[in-house]
Design a protein around this motif. Structure first.
Motif, PDB file in Angstrom:
ATOM      1  N   ALA A  39       0.830  -1.209   0.000  1.00  0.00           N
ATOM      2  CA  ALA A  39       0.000   0.000   0.000  1.00  0.00           C
ATOM      3  C   ALA A  39       0.864   1.258   0.000  1.00  0.00           C
ATOM      4  O   ALA A  39       0.555   2.253  -0.664  1.00  0.00           O
ATOM      5  CB  ALA A  39      -0.930   0.003   1.207  1.00  0.00           C
ATOM      6  N   VAL A  40       1.972   1.217   0.737  1.00  0.00           N
ATOM      7  CA  VAL A  40       2.886   2.363   0.777  1.00  0.00           C
ATOM      8  C   VAL A  40       3.508   2.589  -0.602  1.00  0.00           C
ATOM      9  O   VAL A  40       3.585   3.724  -1.096  1.00  0.00           O
ATOM     10  CB  VAL A  40       3.965   2.156   1.844  1.00  0.00           C
ATOM     11  N   ALA A  43       0.994   4.116  -2.962  1.00  0.00           N
ATOM     12  CA  ALA A  43       0.799   5.541  -2.705  1.00  0.00           C
ATOM     13  C   ALA A  43       1.955   6.355  -3.263  1.00  0.00           C
ATOM     14  O   ALA A  43       1.759   7.427  -3.850  1.00  0.00           O
ATOM     15  CB  ALA A  43       0.641   5.784  -1.207  1.00  0.00           C
ATOM     16  N   HIS A 177       2.402  13.078   3.056  1.00  0.00           N
ATOM     17  CA  HIS A 177       1.356  12.065   2.980  1.00  0.00           C
ATOM     18  C   HIS A 177       1.682  10.982   3.999  1.00  0.00           C
ATOM     19  O   HIS A 177       2.856  10.632   4.199  1.00  0.00           O
ATOM     20  CB  HIS A 177       1.286  11.459   1.577  1.00  0.00           C
ATOM     21  N   VAL A 179       0.430   7.013   5.233  1.00  0.00           N
ATOM     22  CA  VAL A 179      -0.370   5.807   5.012  1.00  0.00           C
ATOM     23  C   VAL A 179      -0.422   5.047   6.335  1.00  0.00           C
ATOM     24  O   VAL A 179       0.618   4.623   6.857  1.00  0.00           O
ATOM     25  CB  VAL A 179       0.228   4.910   3.919  1.00  0.00           C
ATOM     26  N   GLU A 201      -4.115   8.612   4.556  1.00  0.00           N
ATOM     27  CA  GLU A 201      -4.767   7.494   3.866  1.00  0.00           C
ATOM     28  C   GLU A 201      -4.836   6.324   4.823  1.00  0.00           C
ATOM     29  O   GLU A 201      -3.832   5.948   5.438  1.00  0.00           O
ATOM     30  CB  GLU A 201      -3.946   7.137   2.633  1.00  0.00           C
ATOM     31  N   PHE A 203      -5.554   2.369   5.094  1.00  0.00           N
ATOM     32  CA  PHE A 203      -5.619   1.200   4.213  1.00  0.00           C
ATOM     33  C   PHE A 203      -6.002  -0.043   5.013  1.00  0.00           C
ATOM     34  O   PHE A 203      -5.441  -0.318   6.082  1.00  0.00           O
ATOM     35  CB  PHE A 203      -4.259   0.987   3.535  1.00  0.00           C
TER      36      PHE A 203
END
Length: 492
Positions: A39-40, A43, A177, A179, A201, A203
């Motif tokens: 996920a990182v 992003a 940002h 995550v 974000e 996740f």
């Protein structure tokens, strides 16, 4: 209890218990780490497709493991990747060691990283579980990255930010940002952590809801989900008393404005009737300014006691601009069986012996709401305020339990806490709400909700939220007089 990840907030300790129970239930913990790291990387590629180089800073624990997974995924996509590790990667254990082995490329010590233009930094050093000041070599890298103004993507939370309190532990990254996984942590919403996360974000890495629910304490972001079902639609046959009668106590002849702000806000927030209770010396000043708000002469405790025979008065606001601390104490103690918002001078009146207030409101359902700012909080709860181990949420909950009141611990990250342990962090207040009279308006909104029969916690949470919405609608440069006109209908 159902858990909505959009609203729920999970502490680092709760997240550790969730990770543990997920592993005990048979879920592959390395698969969860792979989901997080992937996920990182996703992003990073989505946000910075033109990056010259991704620099992944990996710590000595599972946050570092997420970083190694991200590095491998970025490398597989064709990006240029450099990894710098804090400590010796050979000392990694478990899933983090497996992730490092999967990266399979030589890395450099963290101290050897030299930021250069075009770098995108992925901060996988510590995450949300850090509870001590960052090491000097990490602080030096943070300063170097900051001086070059390089974008930083934080894994879970910017390193250096305490995930429980939102406080900076010596030094921190300022991420563009962040995550995080499964749910937000308090450090994402409490200040100054909120300002250091950049865009956030959340996740879902695949942990079942039932495991989250087993370890969720009831902390959430403030919002309409907290008072769902309490904001009743108006009955077409309702009269003004059925919509709630709110009483607000005025200060002396030279200090009447604060109470009028509260009264106007209460009327706009939905109370069917608002009465300003005024000593005789302030009657003329108040009468010259009031139209829809009614005026009642209440000059002493005896007059108040007689007025309290009218059970149609649903709630009271005491404190804004009141001034007379002795009379404020008498009034607050007389009101101990009625719904009361205690603000400003009403709070300060009990600074010498808070137990008088707490004992007076100890019986029955919670019906006292107190709205202290930092200074007022310290006057009533000096030991709680002085405890450096407590977060703002911890302090608010401890104060609520001691006082048998809902605490609205004001600030840019206002926390609303109930004696039963529920708490919410408010995030919708714009900075220009920090203006004279803003708190008086908030007290009036909460008072209107109490007058309409909302429970104390829900009334306070809804009041803080509506106050923030009104501030955003009124816009930068607002004065407190603008706020009442900007109050929007309460969403059901």
């Amino acid at each position: 209890m159902p858990v909505d990840r959009d609203d729920s907030i999970i502490t680092p300790a709760e997240m550790s218990a969730i990770d543990r129970d997920a592993a005990l239930s048979g879920i592959d913990s390395f698969r969860l780490m792979t989901s997080a790291g992937t996920a990182v990387s996703a992003a990073a590629l989505r946000l910075y497709p033109q990056a010259l180089r991704f620099v992944v800073l990996c710590g000595p624990g599972n946050n570092g493991g997420d970083g190694y997974i991200a590095a491998a995924a970025l490398h597989a996509s064709g990006a240029q990747v450099a990894v710098h590790a804090l400590g010796d990667p050979a000392h990694l254990k478990g899933d983090a060691a497996r992730a490092c082995a999967g990266w399979g490329h030589a890395g450099e010590p963290l101290a050897k990283y030299r930021p250069r233009p075009g770098d995108i930094v992925i901060d996988a050093l510590f995450g949300a579980g850090l509870s001590r000041a960052v090491p000097d070599e990490v602080a030096a890298v943070m300063r170097a990255v900051g001086s070059e103004q390089l974008p930083v993507i934080a894994v879970d939370l910017p390193s250096g930010v305490d995930g429980r309190t939102g406080q900076v532990l010596g030094e921190s990254f300022h991420a563009s940002h962040t995550v995080t996984f499964m749910a937000r942590k308090p450090g994402h919403l409490l200040l100054p952590g909120r300002t250091l996360c950049g865009s956030l974000e959340v996740f879902d890495i695949g942990i079942p809801q039932r495991i989250l629910a087993a370890h969720t304490s009831g902390l959430s972001e403030n919002g309409p989900h907290l008072w769902a079902g309490q904001a009743h639609a108006l009955d077409p046959s309702a009269h003004k008393f059925k919509r709630g009668h709110l009483a607000v106590f005025s200060g002396g002849p030279l200090a009447t404005g604060a109470a009028r702000l509260s009264a106007a806000a209460g009327l706009k927030a939905g109370a069917g009737l608002v009465t300003l209770a005024s000593a005789s010396a302030a009657l003329d000043a108040n009468a010259a300014h009031l139209t829809a708000v009614m005026l009642k002469e209440i000059g002493d405790a005896g007059a108040l006691a007689r007025w309290l025979a009218d059970k149609r008065i649903g709630a009271f606001v005491l404190g804004p601009g009141f001034g007379d601390l002795e009379t404020a104490r008498q009034y607050a103690l007389l009101l101990n069986d009625r719904a009361l918002v205690l603000d400003a001078d009403g709070i300060t009146a009990f600074k010498d012996d808070p137990s008088l207030l707490f004992e007076a409101y100890a019986q029955g359902e919670t019906h006292l709401v107190m709205t202290p700012h930092d200074g007022e909080f310290a006057r009533l709860f000096p030991d709680i305020d002085a405890d450096p181990t407590l977060s703002k949420v911890d302090r608010a909950i401890a104060a609520a339990k001691r006082s048998h009141a809902v605490i609205v611990y004001k600030g840019a990250d206002t926390v609303i806490a109930s004696p039963d342990g529920r708490a919410a962090i408010n995030t919708n207040a714009p900075p220009w709400l920090a203006t004279a009279g803003s708190g008086d308006t908030l007290a009036g909104i909460i008072g209107a909700h109490l007058a309409q029969g909302m429970p104390a916690f829900e009334a306070a949470a809804a009041g803080v939220w509506r106050h923030g919405r009104a501030g955003a609608k009124a816009g930068e440069g607002l004065t407190a007089e603008d706020l009442a006109a900007a109050i929007e209908p309460l969403p059901a």
